[in-house]
Structure formats: C-alpha cells, structure tokens
Design a protein around this motif. Sequence first.
Motif, PDB file in Angstrom:
ATOM      1  N   ARG A  56      -1.777   4.975   4.662  1.00  0.00           N
ATOM      2  CA  ARG A  56      -0.485   5.736   4.422  1.00  0.00           C
ATOM      3  C   ARG A  56       0.021   6.512   5.310  1.00  0.00           C
ATOM      4  O   ARG A  56       1.047   6.843   5.669  1.00  0.00           O
ATOM      5  CB  ARG A  56      -0.660   6.074   2.879  1.00  0.00           C
ATOM      6  CG  ARG A  56      -0.803   5.022   1.961  1.00  0.00           C
ATOM      7  CD  ARG A  56      -0.979   5.630   0.313  1.00  0.00           C
ATOM      8  NE  ARG A  56      -1.099   4.513  -0.442  1.00  0.00           N
ATOM      9  CZ  ARG A  56      -2.071   4.546  -1.532  1.00  0.00           C
ATOM     10  NH1 ARG A  56      -2.894   5.547  -1.701  1.00  0.00           N
ATOM     11  NH2 ARG A  56      -2.025   3.111  -2.306  1.00  0.00           N
ATOM     12  N   ILE A  66       0.941  -1.292  -0.222  1.00  0.00           N
ATOM     13  CA  ILE A  66       0.065   0.169   0.004  1.00  0.00           C
ATOM     14  C   ILE A  66       0.918   1.116  -0.073  1.00  0.00           C
ATOM     15  O   ILE A  66       0.542   2.193  -0.670  1.00  0.00           O
ATOM     16  CB  ILE A  66      -0.931   0.008   1.151  1.00  0.00           C
ATOM     17  CG1 ILE A  66      -2.069  -1.164   0.884  1.00  0.00           C
ATOM     18  CG2 ILE A  66      -1.717   1.348   1.443  1.00  0.00           C
ATOM     19  CD1 ILE A  66      -2.946  -1.331   2.228  1.00  0.00           C
ATOM     20  N   ALA A  71     -10.903   4.338  -0.751  1.00  0.00           N
ATOM     21  CA  ALA A  71      -9.841   5.575  -0.945  1.00  0.00           C
ATOM     22  C   ALA A  71      -9.577   5.962   0.635  1.00  0.00           C
ATOM     23  O   ALA A  71      -8.422   6.314   0.963  1.00  0.00           O
ATOM     24  CB  ALA A  71     -10.242   6.453  -1.642  1.00  0.00           C
ATOM     25  N   ARG A  72     -10.571   6.434   1.129  1.00  0.00           N
ATOM     26  CA  ARG A  72     -10.342   7.045   2.516  1.00  0.00           C
ATOM     27  C   ARG A  72      -9.410   5.789   3.417  1.00  0.00           C
ATOM     28  O   ARG A  72      -8.619   6.381   4.255  1.00  0.00           O
ATOM     29  CB  ARG A  72     -11.700   6.995   3.187  1.00  0.00           C
ATOM     30  CG  ARG A  72     -11.692   7.802   4.705  1.00  0.00           C
ATOM     31  CD  ARG A  72     -13.118   8.220   5.106  1.00  0.00           C
ATOM     32  NE  ARG A  72     -13.558   9.048   4.344  1.00  0.00           N
ATOM     33  CZ  ARG A  72     -15.038   9.362   4.706  1.00  0.00           C
ATOM     34  NH1 ARG A  72     -15.588   8.790   5.696  1.00  0.00           N
ATOM     35  NH2 ARG A  72     -15.621  10.169   3.821  1.00  0.00           N
ATOM     36  N   ASP A  95     -10.707  -1.371   5.416  1.00  0.00           N
ATOM     37  CA  ASP A  95     -11.862  -2.259   4.603  1.00  0.00           C
ATOM     38  C   ASP A  95     -12.289  -3.306   5.426  1.00  0.00           C
ATOM     39  O   ASP A  95     -11.798  -4.371   5.612  1.00  0.00           O
ATOM     40  CB  ASP A  95     -10.805  -2.400   3.413  1.00  0.00           C
ATOM     41  CG  ASP A  95     -12.000  -3.338   2.441  1.00  0.00           C
ATOM     42  OD1 ASP A  95     -13.000  -3.266   2.500  1.00  0.00           O
ATOM     43  OD2 ASP A  95     -11.332  -4.096   1.471  1.00  0.00           O
ATOM     44  N   GLY A 121       2.131   2.397  -3.252  1.00  0.00           N
ATOM     45  CA  GLY A 121       1.144   2.852  -4.224  1.00  0.00           C
ATOM     46  C   GLY A 121       0.041   1.958  -4.643  1.00  0.00           C
ATOM     47  O   GLY A 121      -0.796   2.278  -5.608  1.00  0.00           O
ATOM     48  N   ARG A 122      -0.176   0.719  -4.137  1.00  0.00           N
ATOM     49  CA  ARG A 122      -0.981  -0.305  -4.558  1.00  0.00           C
ATOM     50  C   ARG A 122      -2.191  -0.070  -3.686  1.00  0.00           C
ATOM     51  O   ARG A 122      -2.211   0.433  -2.468  1.00  0.00           O
ATOM     52  CB  ARG A 122      -0.503  -1.619  -4.499  1.00  0.00           C
ATOM     53  CG  ARG A 122       0.422  -1.726  -5.685  1.00  0.00           C
ATOM     54  CD  ARG A 122       0.142  -1.524  -6.767  1.00  0.00           C
ATOM     55  NE  ARG A 122       1.190  -1.446  -7.906  1.00  0.00           N
ATOM     56  CZ  ARG A 122       1.239  -1.724  -9.052  1.00  0.00           C
ATOM     57  NH1 ARG A 122      -0.124  -1.279  -9.882  1.00  0.00           N
ATOM     58  NH2 ARG A 122       2.256  -1.492 -10.021  1.00  0.00           N
ATOM     59  N   GLY A 123      -3.648  -0.588  -4.107  1.00  0.00           N
ATOM     60  CA  GLY A 123      -4.516  -0.968  -3.379  1.00  0.00           C
ATOM     61  C   GLY A 123      -5.925  -0.019  -3.868  1.00  0.00           C
ATOM     62  O   GLY A 123      -6.935  -0.206  -3.447  1.00  0.00           O
ATOM     63  N   GLU A 124      -5.637   0.879  -4.831  1.00  0.00           N
ATOM     64  CA  GLU A 124      -6.867   1.388  -5.455  1.00  0.00           C
ATOM     65  C   GLU A 124      -7.522   0.356  -6.184  1.00  0.00           C
ATOM     66  O   GLU A 124      -7.201  -0.333  -6.829  1.00  0.00           O
ATOM     67  CB  GLU A 124      -6.343   2.593  -6.477  1.00  0.00           C
ATOM     68  CG  GLU A 124      -5.826   3.799  -6.023  1.00  0.00           C
ATOM     69  CD  GLU A 124      -4.442   3.921  -5.260  1.00  0.00           C
ATOM     70  OE1 GLU A 124      -4.028   2.650  -5.437  1.00  0.00           O
ATOM     71  OE2 GLU A 124      -4.103   4.763  -4.867  1.00  0.00           O
ATOM     72  N   GLY A 125      -9.094   0.399  -5.887  1.00  0.00           N
ATOM     73  CA  GLY A 125      -9.848  -0.536  -6.377  1.00  0.00           C
ATOM     74  C   GLY A 125      -9.967  -1.795  -5.632  1.00  0.00           C
ATOM     75  O   GLY A 125     -11.027  -2.535  -5.904  1.00  0.00           O
ATOM     76  N   LEU A 151      -7.364   4.075   2.305  1.00  0.00           N
ATOM     77  CA  LEU A 151      -5.942   3.840   1.880  1.00  0.00           C
ATOM     78  C   LEU A 151      -5.092   5.006   2.488  1.00  0.00           C
ATOM     79  O   LEU A 151      -4.064   5.172   2.820  1.00  0.00           O
ATOM     80  CB  LEU A 151      -5.742   3.848   0.272  1.00  0.00           C
ATOM     81  CG  LEU A 151      -6.231   2.564  -0.261  1.00  0.00           C
ATOM     82  CD1 LEU A 151      -6.246   2.700  -1.946  1.00  0.00           C
ATOM     83  CD2 LEU A 151      -5.050   1.416  -0.076  1.00  0.00           C
ATOM     84  N   THR A 152      -5.867   6.220   2.385  1.00  0.00           N
ATOM     85  CA  THR A 152      -5.219   7.394   2.807  1.00  0.00           C
ATOM     86  C   THR A 152      -4.887   7.184   4.411  1.00  0.00           C
ATOM     87  O   THR A 152      -3.696   7.688   4.597  1.00  0.00           O
ATOM     88  CB  THR A 152      -6.318   8.735   2.819  1.00  0.00           C
ATOM     89  OG1 THR A 152      -6.542   8.839   1.383  1.00  0.00           O
ATOM     90  CG2 THR A 152      -5.692   9.960   3.332  1.00  0.00           C
TER      91      THR A 152
END
Length: 214
Positions: free
Chosen positions: A149, A131, A142-143, A177, A134-138, A145-146
């Motif tokens: 990070r 993550i 999004a919240r 998630d 830069g991975r994890g989108e989809g 992931l932010t």
Amino acid sequence: MKRVVVLVEGQTEEALVDEVLAPAALARGVHLAPVIVITSATPAGARRGGGSWRHYDMRLRNLFKASHLHRVGLLIDYYQYPRGAPGCDVGGSGPARQSELMARLHKQYPDSRFRPLVVLHEIEALVLAAIDAGRGEGLIPARGLTRLRREIARAGGPERIDHGPSTAPSKRLLRADPGYLKTVTGPLLVAEAGLSAVLARCPTFAAWWEDLLS
C-alpha cells in the motif's frame, strides 16, 4: 446477446476473465470468454501462455474470421511485451509507449472489432488495486500489505507501479507473500474488492473495459 472473446497470454489473465470479468459482462448482456494463446504442442499436451508473437498473430487472425463475434479483445502485459509483436522496438516508457504500442497493434490488425490493451505494467496491477481498496487481510501477510500500500501510494496508483525484473507488480506481490498464487490469490482478491473498486484505481484498464463492452 453480444459475444466477446479476449485473447490472453497466460493462466492469470484467463482466471481473471473467467472469474471476475465474465460475470460482470454477463450482467450487462455480454457473453465474455477468454482464449489463451497456445505456444506449442507436444505429445504431453499443449503449452499455453507467453512465447513469440507468431502464436498470437495466428490466433488473432483466426478469431477475426468468426463473424459472430461482436468484439475481439487482447490483454497483454507491457512488461515483457512479446518479441516480434507490433511496435516491440518502440522506444520510450510508460503511458506514452503504451499508447504507441496499441496504435501499432491497431495498424497491424485493422479489424473494427479489435480491442487490444497493453496492460500497465502487468495484469497484477488489478490485484494491487484490490489491495489498495482494502483487501488482502488473511491472504497476504500484514507487513507485506503495508509495504504494498505504501508503494502504491508512492507511485500514484496501481497502474503506475513500474516494470522490471525486481519491481514489476508480480515481483512485488511475491516479495510481500512468497506463497502468493497468481491464478488463485489474485482473482480472489479482485473478486472480493469488486470490479468497480478496482476499475476506479486503474483508469487505463477501465477505459478498455468500457470500450470492450460497448
């Protein structure tokens, strides 16, 4: 070709070895296979993963009898380190305690092929590294992931994400998630990020990995 096995404590580790580590090892002339600990057997089938140390001890001693094996690895989480395991009563925290736990494992099992790793702080640190890369989108909201990070940056890296009932890496992933699947989403993210990117963010794991393949 060198043959290496890694004893793992659960299906998440088994999937990561099978889907990510084994192909990378094969590219370097090493046949790598996971062996998941079996904690009990019932008429309904074997129960795998977790449990007391005696199950690991029995499996390790059997693996050491296999003279054709070049290395015998062990992947076990620092968080919830098994009861009865070498050094389980050692005090302290973080990397210092991790080093002492691995020293106790080596002392208990002096076979020169043995390569244990007490993973800081859970195997999900590799997923956090993916993550961070830069991975994890989809795959993760999004919240979430932010937030992950931000937590990785605040801790100073994926391996520094602390352990605890609510702060362990796996718990943070589930908060980000609720539908996160440990044996599916995790290995997929690590594979997408690429092993080199993940290892660059997990120096303790990277050192173990190089030693395992040497």
